[in-house]
Design a protein around this motif. Sequence first.
Motif, PDB file in Angstrom:
ATOM      1  N   TYR A   1       0.805  -1.218   0.000  1.00 21.43           N
ATOM      2  CA  TYR A   1       0.000   0.000   0.000  1.00 21.43           C
ATOM      3  C   TYR A   1       0.837   1.266   0.000  1.00 21.43           C
ATOM      4  N   LEU A   2       2.024   1.237   0.586  1.00 22.67           N
ATOM      5  CA  LEU A   2       2.882   2.421   0.528  1.00 22.67           C
ATOM      6  C   LEU A   2       3.400   2.624  -0.897  1.00 22.67           C
ATOM      7  N   SER A   3       3.820   1.538  -1.542  1.00 20.27           N
ATOM      8  CA  SER A   3       4.260   1.631  -2.933  1.00 20.27           C
ATOM      9  C   SER A   3       3.111   2.062  -3.832  1.00 20.27           C
ATOM     10  N   LEU A   4       1.923   1.535  -3.560  1.00 20.79           N
ATOM     11  CA  LEU A   4       0.742   1.916  -4.324  1.00 20.79           C
ATOM     12  C   LEU A   4       0.422   3.394  -4.140  1.00 20.79           C
ATOM     13  N   PHE A   5       0.545   3.882  -2.905  1.00 19.01           N
ATOM     14  CA  PHE A   5       0.236   5.285  -2.644  1.00 19.01           C
ATOM     15  C   PHE A   5       1.144   6.214  -3.424  1.00 19.01           C
ATOM     16  N   VAL A   6       2.456   5.971  -3.397  1.00 21.46           N
ATOM     17  CA  VAL A   6       3.355   6.893  -4.108  1.00 21.46           C
ATOM     18  C   VAL A   6       3.130   6.809  -5.612  1.00 21.46           C
ATOM     19  N   GLN A   7       2.722   5.630  -6.098  1.00 28.86           N
ATOM     20  CA  GLN A   7       2.495   5.514  -7.537  1.00 28.86           C
ATOM     21  C   GLN A   7       1.268   6.319  -7.964  1.00 28.86           C
ATOM     22  N   THR A   8       0.180   6.222  -7.196  1.00 26.54           N
ATOM     23  CA  THR A   8      -1.032   6.944  -7.599  1.00 26.54           C
ATOM     24  C   THR A   8      -0.976   8.417  -7.205  1.00 26.54           C
ATOM     25  N   PHE A   9      -0.427   8.731  -6.029  1.00 23.32           N
ATOM     26  CA  PHE A   9      -0.406  10.112  -5.553  1.00 23.32           C
ATOM     27  C   PHE A   9       0.685  10.936  -6.221  1.00 23.32           C
ATOM     28  N   TYR A  10       1.887  10.374  -6.316  1.00 26.68           N
ATOM     29  CA  TYR A  10       3.026  11.167  -6.786  1.00 26.68           C
ATOM     30  C   TYR A  10       3.323  10.956  -8.266  1.00 26.68           C
TER      31      TYR A  10
ATOM     32  N   THR B   1      -6.156  -1.140  -5.437  1.00 30.25           N
ATOM     33  CA  THR B   1      -5.297  -0.320  -6.298  1.00 30.25           C
ATOM     34  C   THR B   1      -5.457   1.175  -6.048  1.00 30.25           C
ATOM     35  N   GLY B   2      -5.994   1.559  -4.916  1.00 27.86           N
ATOM     36  CA  GLY B   2      -6.004   2.957  -4.516  1.00 27.86           C
ATOM     37  C   GLY B   2      -6.804   3.885  -5.410  1.00 27.86           C
ATOM     38  N   GLY B   3      -7.834   3.374  -6.080  1.00 32.31           N
ATOM     39  CA  GLY B   3      -8.634   4.184  -6.984  1.00 32.31           C
ATOM     40  C   GLY B   3      -8.237   4.051  -8.436  1.00 32.31           C
ATOM     41  N   GLU B   4      -7.101   3.403  -8.702  1.00 34.44           N
ATOM     42  CA  GLU B   4      -6.558   3.343 -10.058  1.00 34.44           C
ATOM     43  C   GLU B   4      -7.404   2.518 -11.020  1.00 34.44           C
ATOM     44  N   LEU B   5      -8.250   1.642 -10.505  1.00 29.48           N
ATOM     45  CA  LEU B   5      -9.035   0.800 -11.402  1.00 29.48           C
ATOM     46  C   LEU B   5     -10.346   1.438 -11.840  1.00 29.48           C
ATOM     47  N   PHE B   6     -10.533   2.716 -11.532  1.00 32.00           N
ATOM     48  CA  PHE B   6     -11.619   3.470 -12.155  1.00 32.00           C
ATOM     49  C   PHE B   6     -11.090   4.086 -13.453  1.00 32.00           C
TER      50      PHE B   6
ATOM     51  N   MET C   1       7.375  -4.650  -7.322  1.00 32.85           N
ATOM     52  CA  MET C   1       6.121  -4.069  -6.830  1.00 32.85           C
ATOM     53  C   MET C   1       5.561  -2.983  -7.755  1.00 32.85           C
ATOM     54  N   GLY C   2       6.359  -2.019  -8.167  1.00 31.52           N
ATOM     55  CA  GLY C   2       5.874  -0.929  -9.007  1.00 31.52           C
ATOM     56  C   GLY C   2       5.311  -1.412 -10.337  1.00 31.52           C
ATOM     57  N   PRO C   3       6.081  -2.188 -11.109  1.00 30.40           N
ATOM     58  CA  PRO C   3       5.543  -2.708 -12.363  1.00 30.40           C
ATOM     59  C   PRO C   3       4.329  -3.616 -12.186  1.00 30.40           C
ATOM     60  N   ILE C   4       4.261  -4.362 -11.098  1.00 30.59           N
ATOM     61  CA  ILE C   4       3.096  -5.217 -10.861  1.00 30.59           C
ATOM     62  C   ILE C   4       1.845  -4.380 -10.673  1.00 30.59           C
ATOM     63  N   HIS C   5       1.950  -3.302  -9.901  1.00 27.99           N
ATOM     64  CA  HIS C   5       0.796  -2.409  -9.748  1.00 27.99           C
ATOM     65  C   HIS C   5       0.347  -1.879 -11.110  1.00 27.99           C
ATOM     66  N   GLY C   6       1.307  -1.456 -11.920  1.00 29.98           N
ATOM     67  CA  GLY C   6       0.969  -0.933 -13.233  1.00 29.98           C
ATOM     68  C   GLY C   6       0.336  -1.985 -14.121  1.00 29.98           C
ATOM     69  N   ALA C   7       0.830  -3.216 -14.053  1.00 37.24           N
ATOM     70  CA  ALA C   7       0.285  -4.288 -14.877  1.00 37.24           C
ATOM     71  C   ALA C   7      -1.155  -4.602 -14.498  1.00 37.24           C
TER      72      ALA C   7
ATOM     73  N   ALA D   1       9.757   3.722  -0.977  1.00 34.58           N
ATOM     74  CA  ALA D   1       8.610   2.821  -1.005  1.00 34.58           C
ATOM     75  C   ALA D   1       8.719   1.795  -2.126  1.00 34.58           C
ATOM     76  N   GLN D   2       9.166   2.235  -3.297  1.00 33.30           N
ATOM     77  CA  GLN D   2       9.269   1.299  -4.415  1.00 33.30           C
ATOM     78  C   GLN D   2      10.561   0.491  -4.373  1.00 33.30           C
ATOM     79  N   GLY D   3      11.604   1.063  -3.783  1.00 33.81           N
ATOM     80  CA  GLY D   3      12.830   0.308  -3.566  1.00 33.81           C
ATOM     81  C   GLY D   3      13.411  -0.289  -4.825  1.00 33.81           C
ATOM     82  N   SER D   4      13.444  -1.605  -4.877  1.00 33.20           N
ATOM     83  CA  SER D   4      14.074  -2.291  -6.010  1.00 33.20           C
ATOM     84  C   SER D   4      13.320  -2.081  -7.316  1.00 33.20           C
ATOM     85  N   SER D   5      12.060  -1.647  -7.248  1.00 33.60           N
ATOM     86  CA  SER D   5      11.276  -1.430  -8.469  1.00 33.60           C
ATOM     87  C   SER D   5      11.013   0.047  -8.715  1.00 33.60           C
ATOM     88  N   PHE D   6      11.910   0.909  -8.242  1.00 36.42           N
ATOM     89  CA  PHE D   6      11.750   2.355  -8.384  1.00 36.42           C
ATOM     90  C   PHE D   6      11.495   2.750  -9.827  1.00 36.42           C
ATOM     91  N   LEU D   7      10.479   3.608 -10.014  1.00 41.59           N
ATOM     92  CA  LEU D   7      10.134   4.126 -11.332  1.00 41.59           C
ATOM     93  C   LEU D   7      10.425   5.620 -11.392  1.00 41.59           C
TER      94      LEU D   7
END
Length: 253
Positions: A12-21, A196-201, A160-166, A48-54
């Motif tokens: 959820y922390l990785s998800l938050f930075v992806q959708t918010f930032y 997904t923090g709202g991303e699936l709308f 984590m980051g690419p998985i959320h995007g996928a 938050a994304q660490g090894s999967s930083f985008l």
Amino acid sequence: MPILLFFVGHWYLSLFVQTFYLHRYAAHKMYTMNRFWERFFFGLTYAAQGSSFLSPRAYALLHRMHHAYSDTEKDPHSPHFSSNAFTMMWKTKNIYNSVLNNDYELAKRFEGDYPVWNLLERIGDNWKSRVGWGTAYVLFYVAFATAWWQYLLLPIHFLMGPIHGAIVNWSGHKYGYQNFDNNDKSRNSLFFDFLTGGELFQNNHHKLPMRVNFGVKWWELDPTYPVIWTLDKVGIIKLKRKVAAQEPERLAA
């Protein structure tokens, strides 16, 4: 229990930075923030994304391309031009790397107006940083795992980051319902979009790309929006009022 808490917290922390930032700020600039907070959330994204930083720049350019060319052959991650989610992820990875290295011609028209921190981007994209974060995840599991199957969660941490995007791009353009005819295949995939923090709308978002609240109907709950609303009220960010209040031209009955 520590493994479960770590996994859920990282998710959820990785998800938050992806959708918010990365999404709502870097790609769309739905709100503004001062330099301190921009750097703070940049650093939080790296942690938050660490090894999967985008990279915020590369993410923003890919996402702007996604809106401009939604579900066409020029879309960097439409599921309708890939046989499965894994081939879509690989295609997106290759385009991402080209954009990151300024080698992707289609992305150049979308340049500008995104956060830049060259030093942290170089660190985050360096293989030593990625291996270091991955090693830290493994060591945590070695210290706290209580069953062998828990180690099967590690690949999710690594990517984590690419998985959320996928998940968002595959599901959000294949499954669910549509409130609007957007001339693409975007859909709203979940009734309550807590994973997904709202991303699936996606259908709502493609109709109203600058609307901060991704939910449109009263029962469509975007869990990231209350966080954004709170950050605006305490002065950490500043919503662009006109787009914050953006309403759809029509709602499905």
